[in-house]
Write a protein that holds these residues in place. Structure first.
Motif, PDB file in Angstrom:
ATOM      1  N   VAL A   1      18.468  -6.819  18.259  1.00  0.00           N
ATOM      2  CA  VAL A   1      19.789  -6.699  18.871  1.00  0.00           C
ATOM      3  C   VAL A   1      20.248  -5.258  18.649  1.00  0.00           C
ATOM      4  N   LEU A   2      20.576  -4.563  19.717  1.00  0.00           N
ATOM      5  CA  LEU A   2      20.909  -3.138  19.584  1.00  0.00           C
ATOM      6  C   LEU A   2      22.297  -2.955  18.959  1.00  0.00           C
ATOM      7  N   PRO A   3      22.429  -1.898  18.172  1.00  0.00           N
ATOM      8  CA  PRO A   3      23.676  -1.720  17.409  1.00  0.00           C
ATOM      9  C   PRO A   3      24.812  -1.111  18.234  1.00  0.00           C
ATOM     10  N   VAL A   4      25.115  -1.730  19.368  1.00  0.00           N
ATOM     11  CA  VAL A   4      26.262  -1.285  20.161  1.00  0.00           C
ATOM     12  C   VAL A   4      27.081  -2.509  20.543  1.00  0.00           C
ATOM     13  N   PRO A   5      28.386  -2.334  20.787  1.00  0.00           N
ATOM     14  CA  PRO A   5      29.207  -3.491  21.149  1.00  0.00           C
ATOM     15  C   PRO A   5      28.693  -4.163  22.415  1.00  0.00           C
ATOM     16  N   ALA A   6      28.886  -5.470  22.502  1.00  0.00           N
ATOM     17  CA  ALA A   6      28.452  -6.229  23.680  1.00  0.00           C
ATOM     18  C   ALA A   6      29.281  -5.832  24.901  1.00  0.00           C
ATOM     19  N   PHE A   7      28.682  -5.945  26.083  1.00  0.00           N
ATOM     20  CA  PHE A   7      29.444  -5.759  27.326  1.00  0.00           C
ATOM     21  C   PHE A   7      30.499  -6.869  27.404  1.00  0.00           C
ATOM     22  N   SER A   8      31.714  -6.476  27.698  1.00  0.00           N
ATOM     23  CA  SER A   8      32.812  -7.444  27.695  1.00  0.00           C
ATOM     24  C   SER A   8      32.683  -8.421  28.862  1.00  0.00           C
ATOM     25  N   LYS A   9      33.425  -9.490  28.759  1.00  0.00           N
ATOM     26  CA  LYS A   9      33.473 -10.484  29.835  1.00  0.00           C
ATOM     27  C   LYS A   9      33.924  -9.811  31.137  1.00  0.00           C
ATOM     28  N   ALA A  10      34.919  -8.928  31.030  1.00  0.00           N
ATOM     29  CA  ALA A  10      35.436  -8.262  32.237  1.00  0.00           C
ATOM     30  C   ALA A  10      34.345  -7.429  32.898  1.00  0.00           C
ATOM     31  N   LEU A  11      33.572  -6.724  32.093  1.00  0.00           N
ATOM     32  CA  LEU A  11      32.511  -5.886  32.663  1.00  0.00           C
ATOM     33  C   LEU A  11      31.413  -6.755  33.265  1.00  0.00           C
ATOM     34  N   ARG A  12      31.090  -7.834  32.580  1.00  0.00           N
ATOM     35  CA  ARG A  12      30.056  -8.724  33.123  1.00  0.00           C
ATOM     36  C   ARG A  12      30.518  -9.350  34.441  1.00  0.00           C
ATOM     37  N   SER A  13      31.782  -9.714  34.491  1.00  0.00           N
ATOM     38  CA  SER A  13      32.302 -10.261  35.750  1.00  0.00           C
ATOM     39  C   SER A  13      32.232  -9.215  36.849  1.00  0.00           C
ATOM     40  N   LEU A  14      32.522  -7.975  36.490  1.00  0.00           N
ATOM     41  CA  LEU A  14      32.470  -6.891  37.473  1.00  0.00           C
ATOM     42  C   LEU A  14      31.049  -6.712  38.000  1.00  0.00           C
ATOM     43  N   ILE A  15      30.094  -6.761  37.101  1.00  0.00           N
ATOM     44  CA  ILE A  15      28.690  -6.602  37.498  1.00  0.00           C
ATOM     45  C   ILE A  15      28.288  -7.748  38.428  1.00  0.00           C
ATOM     46  N   GLU A  16      28.685  -8.974  38.056  1.00  0.00           N
ATOM     47  CA  GLU A  16      28.364 -10.122  38.911  1.00  0.00           C
ATOM     48  C   GLU A  16      29.014  -9.979  40.277  1.00  0.00           C
ATOM     49  N   TRP A  17      30.277  -9.587  40.274  1.00  0.00           N
ATOM     50  CA  TRP A  17      31.003  -9.473  41.548  1.00  0.00           C
ATOM     51  C   TRP A  17      30.359  -8.418  42.452  1.00  0.00           C
ATOM     52  N   THR A  18      30.029  -7.281  41.858  1.00  0.00           N
ATOM     53  CA  THR A  18      29.484  -6.171  42.643  1.00  0.00           C
ATOM     54  C   THR A  18      28.135  -6.546  43.251  1.00  0.00           C
ATOM     55  N   ALA A  19      27.291  -7.173  42.436  1.00  0.00           N
ATOM     56  CA  ALA A  19      25.974  -7.578  42.927  1.00  0.00           C
ATOM     57  C   ALA A  19      26.125  -8.583  44.070  1.00  0.00           C
ATOM     58  N   ASP A  20      27.059  -9.492  43.882  1.00  0.00           N
ATOM     59  CA  ASP A  20      27.275 -10.533  44.868  1.00  0.00           C
ATOM     60  C   ASP A  20      27.837  -9.950  46.165  1.00  0.00           C
ATOM     61  N   TYR A  21      28.864  -9.131  46.037  1.00  0.00           N
ATOM     62  CA  TYR A  21      29.554  -8.615  47.221  1.00  0.00           C
ATOM     63  C   TYR A  21      28.667  -7.666  48.011  1.00  0.00           C
ATOM     64  N   TYR A  22      27.955  -6.788  47.312  1.00  0.00           N
ATOM     65  CA  TYR A  22      27.153  -5.793  48.017  1.00  0.00           C
ATOM     66  C   TYR A  22      25.700  -6.223  48.229  1.00  0.00           C
ATOM     67  N   VAL A  23      25.417  -7.516  47.953  1.00  0.00           N
ATOM     68  CA  VAL A  23      24.071  -8.057  48.146  1.00  0.00           C
ATOM     69  C   VAL A  23      23.045  -7.155  47.452  1.00  0.00           C
ATOM     70  N   ALA A  24      23.288  -6.884  46.186  1.00  0.00           N
ATOM     71  CA  ALA A  24      22.438  -5.972  45.423  1.00  0.00           C
ATOM     72  C   ALA A  24      21.903  -6.685  44.187  1.00  0.00           C
ATOM     73  N   PRO A  25      20.751  -6.256  43.659  1.00  0.00           N
ATOM     74  CA  PRO A  25      20.229  -6.881  42.437  1.00  0.00           C
ATOM     75  C   PRO A  25      21.181  -6.622  41.260  1.00  0.00           C
ATOM     76  N   MET A  26      21.401  -7.651  40.453  1.00  0.00           N
ATOM     77  CA  MET A  26      22.359  -7.519  39.365  1.00  0.00           C
ATOM     78  C   MET A  26      21.929  -6.475  38.342  1.00  0.00           C
ATOM     79  N   ASN A  27      20.616  -6.366  38.108  1.00  0.00           N
ATOM     80  CA  ASN A  27      20.211  -5.374  37.099  1.00  0.00           C
ATOM     81  C   ASN A  27      20.406  -3.945  37.602  1.00  0.00           C
ATOM     82  N   ALA A  28      20.353  -3.761  38.926  1.00  0.00           N
ATOM     83  CA  ALA A  28      20.613  -2.420  39.457  1.00  0.00           C
ATOM     84  C   ALA A  28      22.081  -2.048  39.248  1.00  0.00           C
TER      85      ALA A  28
END
Ligand code: ADP
Ligand code: ZN
Length: 721
Positions: free
Chosen positions: A67-94
């Motif tokens: 487990v890397l020694p940095v704070p976890a990505f917040s729920k808000a950021l994860r939601s943003l990543i999910e939303w962006t991938a979904d809306y722009y039809v893009a891979p989530m890891n990109a």
């Protein structure tokens, strides 16, 4: 939780399940290292219900390694990543990748080694070492970065290190930043500004999602207003993200920020050196970074305590990314503010129609600054009909513009000539045989750059020295330049006014923060009489002595592949006009055009912004264009022209048959060849009711393409080339 699902950073795989070894703790959003075949892969622990994967039996799961020694990505950021991938039809890891700094930043702080000149200057130097010595004064960075700066090989620099000309420096990666002070230099605001600032400040104080459209004419002092909101966030110990459309504008911003808050903000963009990026990323995650300024790539940074987002010049098309994840940073900034529950300020003198519409609908709170700060008047606008006021043969400045330029030079005032075309001429041909210089990789002409004596493609970067003879008929001295670029306009000014001090401002000439700073200083100290520039000089700058703006070709923006060409032209000319008369002396704008009757030009001449937007809205409504309907594009490309055509045809054949979706094409793209790939396009026009992304996913999901075919989806496209 012993079974964990990871979003992994791998080009082929996206989701993998692992086992959490006993004694290791983790949480959603945590960055981890996991085994993948014989290698290791970086991943983010994700909610399994949000990330579909294949169900591998528990017994087959391999353990997470670290487990890397940095704070976890917040729920808000994860939601943003999910939303962006979904809306722009893009891979989530990109999408998630845009939130990462370097691998080294994830590994923790510590120290790194950088190099700088030691002060030792041997008498005898190889030409390469001498060049490096010249180029590296005042620089400190990694060997690789220094090699790039000095245009020498890393080997040369290692040699210089060996002989003591360079020395190593140990750099602490987590050294703290100086603290910005909210009350360092509070300005005296005008009543209008104060009212605007109060609204913004109170939104920051209360927190919660509040989107603002700060709509103020050029020179109204929008920056001062949103600086008050930033000050409030600093007082609340919350972080601020400021997005600017171009790196070139940051220089100006930095100075104003420093004057207001006592220290510069953190910079985040692609040309910030590696060790600084690492340091900045860590300070952003930890919450220590107070204010971060960047181009669109800063949008996904994992802020620990975000309190406000500002998007300045929010109408700018450069917020739209046109490769990789094709997102619009302005729109995603608003979404991010919603997930983070913080205010967001979109500032512009010429908002996008989409933003105005949202304000009208009550989604955005609109704040108006209808007058310039300090009583300066908006400039007077005069249209020059190029069909009547014809420039001399082989010239581009019409007589009335030449007359005004002459007047300004006599009075010692500054002028700005705007033409949005780099280089000397957009097309070069052979007078003898008619041969035209074209890019071998793109369907585009090569643009002559006389300063660097080269022909260059502005799409792929292909370059060649300008030849002496025609490559086709081998005649000498027969090449003709067709049409003007800024370099050619500069030549014309030089011929007309040999004593005028001239600055050519394009991304070719102003390609580093130092050069931008030099230009700004020279312009402010009145060491420049005439500025000739591309869109780079249309916004942000404040030169009080600048009283004349000449638009060389107002019709240029109306050609070409911009889906919002009229709006773009309006914005560009209104912005560049906004550079005139910002000080005490009144400004004047001369617009050269062949279509003075066009609605855009008429609105600019009359200074009637509302009329322009109303007409534009009417046209868009009729066409079902945004914001009244929706667009998406599909771009199919391959190095093999037949393969691209077949794939495009296959997509066209499977086009959905729905009442609220219209599919146009496929057709060869206007840029039918780009970077060696043949391209076809489809344009989709949908009603707002359509589930556009779902339709596209289902449609493309049923098709298989040949290996070399790339299919890109562009939701809410801007350019159509
Ligand atoms: P905009 O971004 O709206 O075009 P700016 O924020 O660049 O306008 O402001 C225009 C000029 O007026 C800048 O030089 C700015 O420093 C100055 N200015 C604006 N508001 C104030 C103020 N309250 N006090 C002093 N100078 C101000
Ligand atoms: Zn090219």
């Amino acid at each position: 939780m012993s079974r964990v699902r990871l979003l992994v950073f791998n080009p082929v795989l996206q989701v993998l399940d692992y086992r959490l070894p006993s004694g290791m703790a983790t949480d959603f959003g945590q960055l981890v290292i996991a085994p993948l075949g014989p290698r290791q892969v970086l991943g983010i622990v994700w909610e399994p219900e949000r990330l579909a994967g294949t169900e591998v039996p528990d017994s087959k799961l391999r353990p997470i390694l670290e487990v890397l020694p940095v704070p976890a990505f917040s729920k808000a950021l994860r939601s943003l990543i999910e939303w962006t991938a979904d809306y722009y039809v893009a891979p989530m890891n990109a999408v998630a990748r845009m939130a990462l700094g370097s691998m080294a930043a994830l590994r923790g702080g510590g120290t790194t080694t950088e190099y700088r000149l030691s002060g030792l200057e041997p008498k005898r130097l190889t030409p390469q070492r001498a060049a490096a010595l010249d180029a590296l004064h005042g620089e400190q960075a990694s060997i690789r970065e220094l090699a790039e700066l000095a245009s020498v090989s890393e080997g040369v620099l290692r040699g210089m290190l060996g002989s003591g000309i360079l020395e190593p420096v140990t750099v602490d990666l987590d050294r703290p930043y100086l603290r910005a002070r909210a009350d360092y230099a509070q300005p005296e605001l005008s009543d209008l500004q104060q009212a605007a600032a109060d609204q913004l400040v109170s939104a920051v104080r209360q927190g919660g999602f509040t989107p603002f459209l700060l709509d103020g004419v050029t020179g109204s002092g929008k920056t001062e207003c949103y600086f008050e909101a930033i000050a409030e966030a600093i007082r609340q110990q919350r972080q601020v993200l400021v997005l600017l459309p171009e790196i070139a504008l940051t220089e100006n911003f930095l100075r104003r920020f420093e004057a207001r808050f006592g220290v510069p903000p953190l910079l985040w963009h692609s040309s910030v050196k590696q060790s600084e990026r690492r340091r900045a990323w860590r300070a952003i995650v930890s919450g220590e970074a107070q204010v971060v300024v960047g181009a669109r790539s800063a949008l996904f940074m994992p802020f620990g305590a975000l309190g406000l987002i500002v998007v300045d010049e929010a109408h700018e098309v450069s917020f739209k990314q046109d490769d990789g994840v094709r997102y619009n940073a302005r729109d995603v900034a608003v979404i991010r503010a919603r997930f983070e529950a913080v205010p967001v300020i979109l500032a512009s003198a010429t908002p996008a129609l989409e933003s105005l519409q949202l304000a009208e609908a009550g989604v955005y709170t609109k704040i108006d600054l209808p007058a310039r700060y300090g009583g300066a008047e908006l400039p007077a606008v005069r249209v020059i009909d190029l069909r009547k006021d014809v420039p001399e043969r082989g010239r581009w400045l019409a007589p009335p513009l030449v007359a005004e330029l002459t007047g300004r030079l006599a009075k010692g005032e500054q002028s700005l000539l705007f033409l949005n075309r780099r280089g000397y001429a957009p097309l070069t041909l052979c007078r003898h045989c008619g041969y035209r210089f074209q890019c071998p990789n793109c369907s585009a002409w090569l643009v002559e750059h006389r300063l660097s004596k080269r022909l260059a493609c502005h799409h792929c970067g292909h370059e060649m020295p300008t030849p002496e003879v025609c490559p086709e008929c081998h005649e000498g001295d027969c090449l003709v330049a067709c049409g003007p670029g800024v370099e050619r306009i500069a030549d014309e000014v030089r011929e007309l006014f040999p004593n005028a001090r001239l600055a050519v401002v394009t991304s070719d000439t102003l390609n580093s923060p130092e050069k931008i700073a030099q230009f700004v200083a020279a312009a402010e100290q009145r060491e420049i009489d005439v500025i000739v520039g591309t869109q780079l000089v249309t916004k942000g700058y404040h030169f009080p002595e600048l009283t004349l703006v000449g638009v060389i070709d107002a019709d240029l923006g109306l050609e070409g592949g911009d889906l919002r060409a009229a709006e773009r032209t309006y914005q560009q000319i209104a912005q560049v006009s906004g550079r005139a008369g910002r000080g005490e002396k009144p400004g004047e704008v001369l617009i050269q055009t062949r279509h003075p009757e066009a609605a855009v030009i008429a609105a600019l001449a009359a200074g009637d912004r509302d009329a322009f937007y109303a007409a534009e809205a009417e046209g868009r409504k009729d066409a079902g264009a945004p914001p009244f309907g929706r667009w998406a594009a599909i771009i199919v490309s391959s190095e093999d022209e037949a393969e691209a055509r077949e794939a495009a045809k296959a997509i066209g054949a499977m086009a959905p048959n729905l009442p609220d979706v219209v599919v146009l094409g496929p057709a060869p793209a206007p840029l039918a060849l780009l970077r060696g790939r043949y391209r076809y396009r489809l344009l989709i026009n949908a009603r707002r009711s359509a589930q556009l992304q779902d339709v596209i996913r289902a449609w493309l999901g049923q098709l298989q393409f040949a290996q070399g075919v790339r299919v890109a989806v562009d939701i809410d496209p801007y350019s159509f080339v």
